[in-house]
Design a protein around this motif. Structure first.
Motif, mmCIF file in Angstrom:
data_model
loop_
_atom_site.group_PDB
_atom_site.id
_atom_site.type_symbol
_atom_site.label_atom_id
_atom_site.label_comp_id
_atom_site.label_asym_id
_atom_site.label_seq_id
_atom_site.Cartn_x
_atom_site.Cartn_y
_atom_site.Cartn_z
ATOM 1 N N THR A 214 0.856 -1.109 -0.171
ATOM 2 C CA THR A 214 -0.153 0.152 -0.190
ATOM 3 C C THR A 214 0.884 1.358 -0.129
ATOM 4 N N HIS A 215 0.502 2.112 -0.800
ATOM 5 C CA HIS A 215 1.412 3.391 -1.074
ATOM 6 C C HIS A 215 0.523 4.595 -0.215
ATOM 7 N N TYR A 216 1.206 5.414 0.314
ATOM 8 C CA TYR A 216 0.506 6.631 0.698
ATOM 9 C C TYR A 216 1.694 7.797 0.457
ATOM 10 N N SER A 217 1.216 9.077 -0.097
ATOM 11 C CA SER A 217 1.855 10.168 -0.398
ATOM 12 C C SER A 217 1.598 11.255 0.793
ATOM 13 N N THR A 218 2.572 11.605 1.530
ATOM 14 C CA THR A 218 2.063 12.676 2.533
ATOM 15 C C THR A 218 1.463 13.782 1.872
ATOM 16 N N GLY A 219 2.215 14.265 0.818
ATOM 17 C CA GLY A 219 1.813 15.364 0.100
ATOM 18 C C GLY A 219 0.234 15.057 -0.381
ATOM 19 N N ASP A 220 0.153 14.221 -1.076
ATOM 20 C CA ASP A 220 -1.441 13.772 -1.499
ATOM 21 C C ASP A 220 -2.403 13.733 -0.557
ATOM 22 N N MET A 221 -1.984 13.087 0.819
ATOM 23 C CA MET A 221 -3.036 13.146 1.656
ATOM 24 C C MET A 221 -3.361 14.376 2.180
ATOM 25 N N LEU A 222 -2.241 15.376 2.438
ATOM 26 C CA LEU A 222 -2.417 16.608 2.913
ATOM 27 C C LEU A 222 -3.242 17.494 1.712
ATOM 28 N N ARG A 223 -2.772 17.216 0.412
ATOM 29 C CA ARG A 223 -3.514 18.046 -0.676
ATOM 30 C C ARG A 223 -4.938 17.794 -0.672
ATOM 31 N N GLU B 210 -6.820 16.784 2.072
ATOM 32 C CA GLU B 210 -7.597 17.266 3.391
ATOM 33 C C GLU B 210 -7.815 18.838 2.772
ATOM 34 N N VAL B 211 -6.883 19.317 2.374
ATOM 35 C CA VAL B 211 -6.932 20.947 1.872
ATOM 36 C C VAL B 211 -8.337 20.789 0.877
ATOM 37 N N ALA B 212 -8.411 20.060 -0.179
ATOM 38 C CA ALA B 212 -9.385 20.077 -1.045
ATOM 39 C C ALA B 212 -11.046 19.919 -0.444
ATOM 40 N N THR B 213 -10.908 19.219 0.854
ATOM 41 C CA THR B 213 -12.283 19.179 1.553
ATOM 42 C C THR B 213 -12.602 20.682 2.236
ATOM 43 N N LYS B 214 -11.495 21.426 2.245
ATOM 44 C CA LYS B 214 -11.885 22.822 2.815
ATOM 45 C C LYS B 214 -12.341 22.540 4.390
ATOM 46 N N SER B 215 -11.947 21.515 4.918
ATOM 47 C CA SER B 215 -12.474 21.215 6.406
ATOM 48 C C SER B 215 -11.359 22.566 7.145
ATOM 49 N N GLU B 216 -11.767 22.326 8.498
ATOM 50 C CA GLU B 216 -10.951 23.375 9.453
ATOM 51 C C GLU B 216 -9.499 22.985 9.453
ATOM 52 N N LEU B 217 -9.182 21.650 9.330
ATOM 53 C CA LEU B 217 -7.985 21.104 9.360
ATOM 54 C C LEU B 217 -7.280 21.267 7.744
ATOM 55 N N LEU C 142 -8.104 23.875 5.956
ATOM 56 C CA LEU C 142 -7.560 25.352 5.753
ATOM 57 C C LEU C 142 -6.300 25.678 6.472
ATOM 58 N N GLU C 143 -6.229 24.942 7.695
ATOM 59 C CA GLU C 143 -4.569 25.017 8.381
ATOM 60 C C GLU C 143 -3.786 24.419 7.703
ATOM 61 N N ILE C 144 -3.802 23.337 7.154
ATOM 62 C CA ILE C 144 -2.781 22.777 6.206
ATOM 63 C C ILE C 144 -2.404 23.757 4.924
ATOM 64 N N ASP C 145 -3.577 24.269 4.450
ATOM 65 C CA ASP C 145 -3.249 25.037 3.144
ATOM 66 C C ASP C 145 -2.254 26.247 3.436
ATOM 67 N N GLN C 146 -2.598 26.892 4.743
ATOM 68 C CA GLN C 146 -1.704 27.795 5.181
ATOM 69 C C GLN C 146 -0.258 27.652 4.993
ATOM 70 N N TYR C 147 0.095 26.298 5.235
ATOM 71 C CA TYR C 147 1.710 25.792 5.499
ATOM 72 C C TYR C 147 2.099 25.567 4.063
ATOM 73 N N ILE C 148 1.424 24.467 3.115
ATOM 74 C CA ILE C 148 1.811 23.857 2.012
ATOM 75 C C ILE C 148 1.923 25.049 0.698
ATOM 76 N N SER C 149 0.726 25.856 0.923
ATOM 77 C CA SER C 149 0.767 27.088 -0.105
ATOM 78 C C SER C 149 2.034 27.896 -0.271
ATOM 79 N N LYS C 150 2.839 27.966 0.780
ATOM 80 C CA LYS C 150 4.003 28.580 1.186
ATOM 81 C C LYS C 150 5.349 27.659 0.920
ATOM 82 N N GLY C 151 4.966 26.326 0.642
ATOM 83 C CA GLY C 151 6.080 25.362 0.747
ATOM 84 C C GLY C 151 6.611 25.162 2.086
#
Length: 189
Positions: A30-39, A41-48, A50-59
Motif C-alpha cells: 500500500t502506498h501513501y504520499s504525505t503530500g497527496d494526503m495533505l492536499r 485534506e485541503v481540498a475538503t476545505k475542512s478546518e484542518l 484550511l490550516e494545512i493550506d496555510q503551510y503548503i501554499s507557501k512551501g
C-alpha cells in the motif's frame, strides 16, 4: 508485523510516481504520499484542510501533530502489511516523532528509508514543468528545496547509523528507477 518503507527526495525527485508504480505492480504493498494526503485534506476545505493550506501554499512544513496523525492513521488503516510512505520525514522533528511512535508500536517495523537522489536542476525542471498546483512555481520551489536540504544531512546520518538508508539515483528513466527500487523493497520483505 507490518513493514514500513519511507521514501524521501527533493521536490520533483519522482518519489511519489516511483512509489505509486511499485504499489500498482504489487498487491501486497500500500502506498501513501504525505503530500497527496495533505492536499486531499485541503481540498475538503475542512478546518484542518484550511490550516494545512496555510503551510503548503507557501512551501512550508505542516505542523508535526497534523503530519503524525495523518501518517499513523494511514498505517493503522492500511489494507496490506507492506506500506510505502513518500515525502516523510522532512525534518528532524518529524523524524523524531515517527521514531518515537515506532518504538511504542511493536507491530510495525521501519524496514528501510529510500532516498531518491536528483540534482537541484533536475528537480527544478520537473516541478516547474509539471505545474500541478499553486505550489509549483519558482518562489515556492526554491523554498521547498531549502526546507528539504536544511535537515537532509542529519536525516541521512540518523538512518545511516541505523543501517537502513538506501540511496537510489532518480536521474534515470522511471522504468529503471522503479525496477531498482522495487527489487530493493522485495529483498526487504
Amino acid at each position: 508485523m507490518k513493514k514500513l518503507f519511507l521514501i524521501i527526495g527533493a521536490p520533483g525527485s519522482g518519489k511519489t510516481t516511483d512509489a505509486e508504480l511499485i504499489a500498482e505492480q504489487n498487491d501486497k504493498i500500500t502506498h501513501y504520499s504525505t503530500g497527496d494526503m495533505l492536499r486531499a485534506e485541503v481540498a475538503t476545505k475542512s478546518e484542518l484542510g484550511l490550516e494545512i493550506d496555510q503551510y503548503i501554499s507557501k512551501g512550508l512544513i505542516v505542523p508535526i501533530a497534523v503530519a503524525i496523525k495523518t501518517i499513523t492513521n494511514a498505517i493503522k488503516n492500511a489494507p496490506t502489511d507492506i506500506i510505502i510512505i513518500d515525502g516523510y520525514p522532512r525534518s528532524m522533528e518529524q523524524l523524531n516523532a515517527l521514531d518515537e511512535y515506532l518504538r511504542s508500536d511493536s507491530s510495525l517495523e521501519l524496514a528501510s528509508v529510500i532516498e531518491v537522489a536528483v540534482s537541484e536542476e533536475t528537480a527544478r525542471d520537473r516541478v516547474l514543468g509539471r505545474a500541478r498546483g499553486a505550489d509549483d512555481n519558482t518562489e515556492v520551489f526554491d523554498n521547498r528545496m531549502k526546507v528539504y536540504i536544511e535537515p537532509l544531512n542529519e536525516i541521512q546520518s540518523f538512518y545511516t547509523d541505523k543501517g537502513i538508508l538506501k540511496v537510489i539515483s532518480g536521474e534515470g528513466t522511471i522504468e529503471e528507477i522503479v525496477a531498482e527500487m522495487g527489487t530493493f523493497i522485495e529483498s526487504k520483505i
